[in-house]
Design a protein around this motif. Sequence first.
Motif, PDB file in Angstrom:
ATOM      1  N   LYS A  28       0.806  -1.225   0.000  1.00 38.90           N
ATOM      2  CA  LYS A  28       0.000   0.000   0.000  1.00 38.90           C
ATOM      3  C   LYS A  28       0.839   1.275   0.000  1.00 38.90           C
ATOM      4  O   LYS A  28       0.344   2.349  -0.361  1.00 38.90           O
ATOM      5  CB  LYS A  28      -0.959  -0.001   1.183  1.00 38.90           C
ATOM      6  CG  LYS A  28      -0.296   0.170   2.543  1.00 38.90           C
ATOM      7  CD  LYS A  28      -1.342   0.182   3.655  1.00 38.90           C
ATOM      8  CE  LYS A  28      -0.708   0.483   5.011  1.00 38.90           C
ATOM      9  NZ  LYS A  28      -1.747   0.493   6.086  1.00 38.90           N
ATOM     10  N   LYS A  29       2.119   1.171   0.378  1.00 38.92           N
ATOM     11  CA  LYS A  29       2.972   2.352   0.396  1.00 38.92           C
ATOM     12  C   LYS A  29       3.166   2.945  -0.994  1.00 38.92           C
ATOM     13  O   LYS A  29       3.513   4.121  -1.129  1.00 38.92           O
ATOM     14  CB  LYS A  29       4.332   1.986   0.993  1.00 38.92           C
ATOM     15  CG  LYS A  29       4.276   1.572   2.458  1.00 38.92           C
ATOM     16  CD  LYS A  29       5.643   1.197   2.978  1.00 38.92           C
ATOM     17  CE  LYS A  29       5.563   0.750   4.452  1.00 38.92           C
ATOM     18  NZ  LYS A  29       6.902   0.354   4.962  1.00 38.92           N
ATOM     19  N   ALA A  30       2.944   2.134  -2.004  1.00 38.23           N
ATOM     20  CA  ALA A  30       3.116   2.616  -3.377  1.00 38.23           C
ATOM     21  C   ALA A  30       1.957   3.500  -3.822  1.00 38.23           C
ATOM     22  O   ALA A  30       2.023   4.113  -4.899  1.00 38.23           O
ATOM     23  CB  ALA A  30       3.248   1.432  -4.337  1.00 38.23           C
ATOM     24  N   TYR A  31       0.929   3.582  -3.000  1.00 37.66           N
ATOM     25  CA  TYR A  31      -0.274   4.318  -3.408  1.00 37.66           C
ATOM     26  C   TYR A  31      -0.619   5.446  -2.441  1.00 37.66           C
ATOM     27  O   TYR A  31      -1.772   5.750  -2.189  1.00 37.66           O
ATOM     28  CB  TYR A  31      -1.442   3.343  -3.545  1.00 37.66           C
ATOM     29  CG  TYR A  31      -1.153   2.260  -4.557  1.00 37.66           C
ATOM     30  CD1 TYR A  31      -1.229   2.515  -5.909  1.00 37.66           C
ATOM     31  CD2 TYR A  31      -0.748   0.986  -4.136  1.00 37.66           C
ATOM     32  CE1 TYR A  31      -0.933   1.538  -6.842  1.00 37.66           C
ATOM     33  CE2 TYR A  31      -0.455   0.001  -5.056  1.00 37.66           C
ATOM     34  CZ  TYR A  31      -0.545   0.287  -6.411  1.00 37.66           C
ATOM     35  OH  TYR A  31      -0.244  -0.672  -7.325  1.00 37.66           O
ATOM     36  N   VAL A  32       0.419   6.071  -1.898  1.00 37.61           N
ATOM     37  CA  VAL A  32       0.220   7.230  -1.030  1.00 37.61           C
ATOM     38  C   VAL A  32      -0.165   8.430  -1.891  1.00 37.61           C
ATOM     39  O   VAL A  32       0.465   8.699  -2.926  1.00 37.61           O
ATOM     40  CB  VAL A  32       1.495   7.544  -0.225  1.00 37.61           C
ATOM     41  CG1 VAL A  32       1.318   8.831   0.584  1.00 37.61           C
ATOM     42  CG2 VAL A  32       1.838   6.377   0.696  1.00 37.61           C
ATOM     43  N   GLY A  33      -1.193   9.144  -1.497  1.00 37.46           N
ATOM     44  CA  GLY A  33      -1.650  10.307  -2.251  1.00 37.46           C
ATOM     45  C   GLY A  33      -1.538  11.588  -1.462  1.00 37.46           C
ATOM     46  O   GLY A  33      -0.805  11.675  -0.472  1.00 37.46           O
ATOM     47  N   THR A  34      -2.263  12.589  -1.893  1.00 34.91           N
ATOM     48  CA  THR A  34      -2.312  13.873  -1.206  1.00 34.91           C
ATOM     49  C   THR A  34      -3.755  14.130  -0.774  1.00 34.91           C
ATOM     50  O   THR A  34      -4.636  13.298  -1.002  1.00 34.91           O
ATOM     51  CB  THR A  34      -1.841  15.011  -2.130  1.00 34.91           C
ATOM     52  OG1 THR A  34      -2.707  15.064  -3.276  1.00 34.91           O
ATOM     53  CG2 THR A  34      -0.413  14.775  -2.587  1.00 34.91           C
TER      54      THR A  34
END
Length: 397
Positions: free
Chosen positions: A128-134
């Motif tokens: 899930k770390k690959a899908y961190v957003g703003t």
Amino acid sequence: MFQITASTTVAPAGVALFDQENYKVDYGESPTTDAAGLLIRSVDLHQTALSERLLTIGRAGVGVNNIPLDKAVQQGIVVFNAPAANANGVKELVLAALAIGARPMLPASDWVHGLKGNDIDVQVEKGKKAYVGTELLGKQLGVIGLGHVGGLVANSASSTAFGMHVVGYDPYIQVDTAWNLSHHIHHAKNVSQVLQDSDYVTIHVPLTDETAEMLNAEAIAQMKPGSVLLNFARDDVVDEAAIIAALDRGHLRQYITDFATPKLIHHPKVLCFPHIGGSTDAAETNSAKMVVQTMKNYLETGNIRNSVTFPDTVMDFQAPLRLTLIHRNVPNMVGRMTEVLANYDLNIVNMVNRSNGDYAYTMIDLDALEAKRLQRIANKMAQIENVVRVRVIEQPK
């Protein structure tokens, strides 16, 4: 009784407003020979012969690029659309697109659906770390065009629910729209002020000669590096090649649009929707109802509202008879009409004239007349040079 040809794609709740006492409805994609009205959604009429009997075309939606407007005006056919009926549906999709622009939800969902094995929970925690957003909170949204949709988007984004700083620009904003805008929205003096500091820019303008490729290479260069551009207006209000170039060099982070093209759909930084902005049950029903009501009003009283070919022309119908004339907008047309009436010793009960570019529309209310005399007057009016169409309407009972 008026004959109506209705497309099968128009919401039935709208078609049902054509009462059986005054209307006969047939279904098809092009007008029958005797049709006074044609009600459509997406059928392309550019190669369709329009009957001389056709008085009006109703588009159950906003865009009218599928209708030959010039040909319709030249034949005296009044074209109506439903300018605000799908505004809420488009607004909600734009707000969803803003969230998607901030958070990589779709790639994250695709990744999860591709997982295999019995340790899904472990894989999820590791990946899930690959899908961190703003977050949208505190970000600036630039809105170009503050009409029906743009105004709703601006108000929603500036509300406490989203908490965005909103900057809007619209040189043609209408008074009613301006009154409905939140006081939290900052009004820019030009497009550049919207582009320079906005994290997200959404455009909501009609396609005209002035707005074609409004967001070109020069405009995009003014945008904040790493910003996201949203287009749910029309595909041609942006320069597609300039957008792709800005995405490739990293100046734009993402382009989200409701208009798919061959060059866009395979670009990794582009998210395309299949023109579904107004594709909700509520929007389609509202659009059909709105345009049918305006068509009926025109056919029964001559009054025009929400036409894309003629200006709003409304006059209380309190006299027994009404003459309506579609004509070219040239000098002394009204004088020639009143001269015909004066030659028949007739007084005008009420009259209104509105122009729109090369054409104009005139309504004249008269007292009761003997049928043969009325027909002679209508024929005389039709013989006036530059008159395109004359109608005689009796006061609705």
